[in-house]
Motif scaffolding. Sequence first.
Motif, PDB file in Angstrom:
ATOM      1  N   THR A 130       0.846  -1.189   0.000  1.00 27.73           N
ATOM      2  CA  THR A 130       0.000   0.000   0.000  1.00 27.73           C
ATOM      3  C   THR A 130       0.883   1.241   0.000  1.00 27.73           C
ATOM      4  OG1 THR A 130      -1.891   1.086   1.086  1.00 27.73           O
ATOM      5  CG2 THR A 130      -0.203   0.177   2.530  1.00 27.73           C
ATOM      6  N   LEU A 131       0.393   2.322  -0.607  1.00 25.90           N
ATOM      7  CA  LEU A 131       1.153   3.564  -0.676  1.00 25.90           C
ATOM      8  C   LEU A 131       0.973   4.376   0.601  1.00 25.90           C
ATOM      9  CD1 LEU A 131       2.837   5.626  -2.359  1.00 25.90           C
ATOM     10  CD2 LEU A 131       0.652   6.542  -3.177  1.00 25.90           C
ATOM     11  N   PHE A 132       2.078   4.950   1.091  1.00 29.04           N
ATOM     12  CA  PHE A 132       2.033   5.871   2.218  1.00 29.04           C
ATOM     13  C   PHE A 132       2.935   7.057   1.891  1.00 29.04           C
ATOM     14  CE2 PHE A 132       4.069   7.424   6.156  1.00 29.04           C
ATOM     15  CZ  PHE A 132       2.940   7.965   6.774  1.00 29.04           C
ATOM     16  N   ILE A 133       2.408   8.270   2.093  1.00 33.49           N
ATOM     17  CA  ILE A 133       3.191   9.486   1.895  1.00 33.49           C
ATOM     18  C   ILE A 133       3.520  10.063   3.265  1.00 33.49           C
ATOM     19  CG2 ILE A 133       3.295  11.740   0.785  1.00 33.49           C
ATOM     20  CD1 ILE A 133       3.018   9.415  -1.175  1.00 33.49           C
ATOM     21  N   ASP A 134       4.810  10.237   3.561  1.00 33.39           N
ATOM     22  CA  ASP A 134       5.191  10.689   4.892  1.00 33.39           C
ATOM     23  C   ASP A 134       5.059  12.208   5.035  1.00 33.39           C
ATOM     24  OD1 ASP A 134       7.497  11.879   3.804  1.00 33.39           O
ATOM     25  OD2 ASP A 134       8.829  10.267   4.434  1.00 33.39           O
ATOM     26  N   THR A 202      -2.332  -4.606   4.503  1.00 30.37           N
ATOM     27  CA  THR A 202      -2.022  -3.363   5.203  1.00 30.37           C
ATOM     28  C   THR A 202      -2.732  -2.168   4.567  1.00 30.37           C
ATOM     29  OG1 THR A 202      -0.046  -3.108   3.822  1.00 30.37           O
ATOM     30  CG2 THR A 202       0.227  -4.159   5.958  1.00 30.37           C
ATOM     31  N   PHE A 203      -3.128  -1.231   5.413  1.00 31.24           N
ATOM     32  CA  PHE A 203      -3.692   0.041   4.937  1.00 31.24           C
ATOM     33  C   PHE A 203      -3.407   1.102   5.986  1.00 31.24           C
ATOM     34  CE2 PHE A 203      -7.048   3.256   4.772  1.00 31.24           C
ATOM     35  CZ  PHE A 203      -6.921   3.680   3.462  1.00 31.24           C
ATOM     36  N   MET A 204      -2.929   2.273   5.542  1.00 30.62           N
ATOM     37  CA  MET A 204      -2.545   3.341   6.449  1.00 30.62           C
ATOM     38  C   MET A 204      -3.645   4.392   6.525  1.00 30.62           C
ATOM     39  SD  MET A 204       0.242   1.835   6.941  1.00 30.62           S
ATOM     40  CE  MET A 204       0.770   2.945   8.238  1.00 30.62           C
ATOM     41  N   PHE A 205      -3.848   4.920   7.745  1.00 28.80           N
ATOM     42  CA  PHE A 205      -4.937   5.877   7.966  1.00 28.80           C
ATOM     43  C   PHE A 205      -4.500   6.883   9.020  1.00 28.80           C
ATOM     44  CE2 PHE A 205      -8.758   6.871  10.604  1.00 28.80           C
ATOM     45  CZ  PHE A 205      -9.433   7.641   9.668  1.00 28.80           C
ATOM     46  N   ARG A 206      -4.586   8.164   8.692  1.00 33.88           N
ATOM     47  CA  ARG A 206      -4.215   9.222   9.627  1.00 33.88           C
ATOM     48  C   ARG A 206      -5.460   9.651  10.403  1.00 33.88           C
ATOM     49  NH1 ARG A 206       0.850  10.628  11.295  1.00 33.88           N
ATOM     50  NH2 ARG A 206       1.605  10.687   9.135  1.00 33.88           N
ATOM     51  N   ALA A 207      -5.420   9.500  11.728  1.00 27.04           N
ATOM     52  CA  ALA A 207      -6.562   9.843  12.574  1.00 27.04           C
ATOM     53  C   ALA A 207      -6.695  11.358  12.717  1.00 27.04           C
ATOM     54  CB  ALA A 207      -6.414   9.191  13.944  1.00 27.04           C
ATOM     55  N   ASN A 209      -6.559  13.153  15.276  1.00 32.01           N
ATOM     56  CA  ASN A 209      -5.597  13.730  16.214  1.00 32.01           C
ATOM     57  C   ASN A 209      -4.160  13.653  15.701  1.00 32.01           C
ATOM     58  OD1 ASN A 209      -5.060  11.021  16.439  1.00 32.01           O
ATOM     59  ND2 ASN A 209      -5.272  10.910  18.668  1.00 32.01           N
ATOM     60  N   GLY A 210      -4.015  13.247  14.433  1.00 35.38           N
ATOM     61  CA  GLY A 210      -2.693  13.150  13.828  1.00 35.38           C
ATOM     62  C   GLY A 210      -2.025  11.806  13.995  1.00 35.38           C
ATOM     63  N   GLU A 211      -2.636  10.921  14.772  1.00 30.44           N
ATOM     64  CA  GLU A 211      -2.045   9.606  15.014  1.00 30.44           C
ATOM     65  C   GLU A 211      -2.081   8.767  13.733  1.00 30.44           C
ATOM     66  OE1 GLU A 211      -2.162   6.444  18.719  1.00 30.44           O
ATOM     67  OE2 GLU A 211      -3.958   7.554  18.210  1.00 30.44           O
ATOM     68  N   LEU A 212      -1.024   8.024  13.502  1.00 25.98           N
ATOM     69  CA  LEU A 212      -0.934   7.163  12.324  1.00 25.98           C
ATOM     70  C   LEU A 212      -1.401   5.757  12.685  1.00 25.98           C
ATOM     71  CD1 LEU A 212      -0.104   6.821   9.365  1.00 25.98           C
ATOM     72  CD2 LEU A 212       2.204   6.275  10.165  1.00 25.98           C
ATOM     73  N   LEU A 213      -2.453   5.304  12.015  1.00 27.09           N
ATOM     74  CA  LEU A 213      -3.018   3.983  12.261  1.00 27.09           C
ATOM     75  C   LEU A 213      -2.735   3.064  11.080  1.00 27.09           C
ATOM     76  CD1 LEU A 213      -6.563   4.938  13.661  1.00 27.09           C
ATOM     77  CD2 LEU A 213      -4.367   4.866  14.856  1.00 27.09           C
ATOM     78  N   MET A 214      -2.654   1.788  11.373  1.00 27.94           N
ATOM     79  CA  MET A 214      -2.506   0.772  10.344  1.00 27.94           C
ATOM     80  C   MET A 214      -3.579  -0.300  10.525  1.00 27.94           C
ATOM     81  SD  MET A 214       0.528  -2.032   9.671  1.00 27.94           S
ATOM     82  CE  MET A 214       1.863  -0.844   9.653  1.00 27.94           C
ATOM     83  N   LEU A 215      -4.310  -0.569   9.465  1.00 26.90           N
ATOM     84  CA  LEU A 215      -5.211  -1.713   9.451  1.00 26.90           C
ATOM     85  C   LEU A 215      -4.457  -2.894   8.849  1.00 26.90           C
ATOM     86  CD1 LEU A 215      -7.159   0.890   9.279  1.00 26.90           C
ATOM     87  CD2 LEU A 215      -8.876  -0.756   8.507  1.00 26.90           C
ATOM     88  N   TRP A 216      -4.661  -4.084   9.417  1.00 27.17           N
ATOM     89  CA  TRP A 216      -4.080  -5.296   8.844  1.00 27.17           C
ATOM     90  C   TRP A 216      -4.887  -6.491   9.319  1.00 27.17           C
ATOM     91  CZ3 TRP A 216      -1.218  -8.853  12.073  1.00 27.17           C
ATOM     92  CH2 TRP A 216      -1.019  -8.422  13.395  1.00 27.17           C
ATOM     93  N   ALA A 217      -4.736  -7.594   8.618  1.00 25.40           N
ATOM     94  CA  ALA A 217      -5.546  -8.777   8.887  1.00 25.40           C
ATOM     95  C   ALA A 217      -4.677  -9.948   9.311  1.00 25.40           C
ATOM     96  CB  ALA A 217      -6.369  -9.154   7.657  1.00 25.40           C
ATOM     97  N   SER A 218      -5.280 -10.845  10.097  1.00 31.12           N
ATOM     98  CA  SER A 218      -4.638 -12.090  10.492  1.00 31.12           C
ATOM     99  C   SER A 218      -5.747 -13.083  10.835  1.00 31.12           C
ATOM    100  CB  SER A 218      -3.684 -11.865  11.670  1.00 31.12           C
ATOM    101  OG  SER A 218      -2.889 -13.016  11.903  1.00 31.12           O
ATOM    102  N   PHE A 219      -5.409 -14.075  11.652  1.00 31.79           N
ATOM    103  CA  PHE A 219      -6.382 -15.107  12.006  1.00 31.79           C
ATOM    104  C   PHE A 219      -6.474 -15.261  13.521  1.00 31.79           C
ATOM    105  CE2 PHE A 219      -5.495 -16.077   7.647  1.00 31.79           C
ATOM    106  CZ  PHE A 219      -6.678 -16.622   7.151  1.00 31.79           C
ATOM    107  N   VAL A 220      -7.684 -15.489  13.995  1.00 32.50           N
ATOM    108  CA  VAL A 220      -7.941 -15.838  15.388  1.00 32.50           C
ATOM    109  C   VAL A 220      -8.633 -17.200  15.381  1.00 32.50           C
ATOM    110  CG1 VAL A 220      -9.095 -15.212  17.535  1.00 32.50           C
ATOM    111  CG2 VAL A 220      -8.192 -13.408  16.031  1.00 32.50           C
ATOM    112  N   ASN A 221      -7.929 -18.215  15.875  1.00 28.93           N
ATOM    113  CA  ASN A 221      -8.450 -19.588  15.842  1.00 28.93           C
ATOM    114  C   ASN A 221      -8.876 -19.985  14.430  1.00 28.93           C
ATOM    115  OD1 ASN A 221      -8.090 -19.793  18.664  1.00 28.93           O
ATOM    116  ND2 ASN A 221     -10.075 -18.815  19.011  1.00 28.93           N
ATOM    117  N   ASN A 222      -8.007 -19.636  13.475  1.00 23.41           N
ATOM    118  CA  ASN A 222      -8.184 -19.936  12.052  1.00 23.41           C
ATOM    119  C   ASN A 222      -9.371 -19.224  11.417  1.00 23.41           C
ATOM    120  OD1 ASN A 222      -5.896 -21.695  12.156  1.00 23.41           O
ATOM    121  ND2 ASN A 222      -6.817 -22.915  10.519  1.00 23.41           N
ATOM    122  N   VAL A 223      -9.873 -18.175  12.055  1.00 25.42           N
ATOM    123  CA  VAL A 223     -10.943 -17.351  11.495  1.00 25.42           C
ATOM    124  C   VAL A 223     -10.351 -15.997  11.139  1.00 25.42           C
ATOM    125  CG1 VAL A 223     -13.182 -16.268  11.922  1.00 25.42           C
ATOM    126  CG2 VAL A 223     -12.702 -18.558  12.816  1.00 25.42           C
TER     127      VAL A 223
END
Length: 296
Positions: A130-134, A202-207, A209-223
């Motif tokens: 994903t693209l992120f500009i600093d 991954t996906f970047m999102f500026r909140a 309040n200026g905080e830098l957030l990252m969305l990402w995926a994984s698994f919980v008990n194979n879900v």
Amino acid sequence: MMLKNENIQIRDPFVFTNKKDGKYYLFGSTDKNIWGPGTGFDVYVGEDLENWDGPYPVFRPDEDFYSEENFWAPEVHEYNGRYFMFATFFRKDNQHRGTGILVSDSLMGPFKPHSAGPVTPKNWFSLDGTLFIDEEGLPWMVFCHEWVQVEDGEICAVRLSEDLKESVGEPIVLFRASEAPWPTSFKHKTRKSPNNYVTDGTFMFRASNGELLMLWASFVNNVYAQGISRSSSGEITGPWIHDEKPIYHDDGGHGMVFKTFEGNLMLTLHSPNKTPLERPIFIPIEEKDGKIQVVD
């Protein structure tokens, strides 16, 4: 032909909100069987996130294209007046996945190769760039170093050249999946290690309040599940702090956040995580002081 969300098979949905024409452009992994030979990418166009025109082809590879299979997770970003598509491809030359960059002058395509090949390291299994500009206006790509190669999946960042044609320097490991409290080891039928932890989407999102957030995926008990991490420095290099629980854990993930034309925040992801049943899901969310929660 007008389609509803329940009629659209798509993984890794990505919405471009186009203020120029007041329409949403829905991109994603649109091959009927994304695990095999790749056809290309399509886009759906709509005005209300419920009814869509399409699909319209936006990318079809030429005969000399560097990949023939695993066409995954296209994202489209406007940069310097053009539209750049970051997408995952399985390389023909060494049978490794990586993220390449395509370009078009229109959201409707056609998108053509921009980078000479994937810009992720050649001998890595990588995906979901994903693209992120600093803060200095410099481009980065945030991507996943796959668990199939390293077991404990990594999320990495690498500087890009200002024309987005290639990477600059070596990737930085931002964190590993097991460092977050919510993912569990992925139990795979052929890869038996107890240390398989997945990083996806991954996906970047500026909140606000200026905080830098990252969305990402994984698994919980194979879900399949969607989580959020945040940079304590506000910079891409972190250090990264992880939310205790996933924001979505009902067999869906690979999400991104966008603003509707009404100014509301929306999370989109695919669910369920099973081919060919994947559908785009749109979830209203609120963000306050960097904290994201689903709107009941």
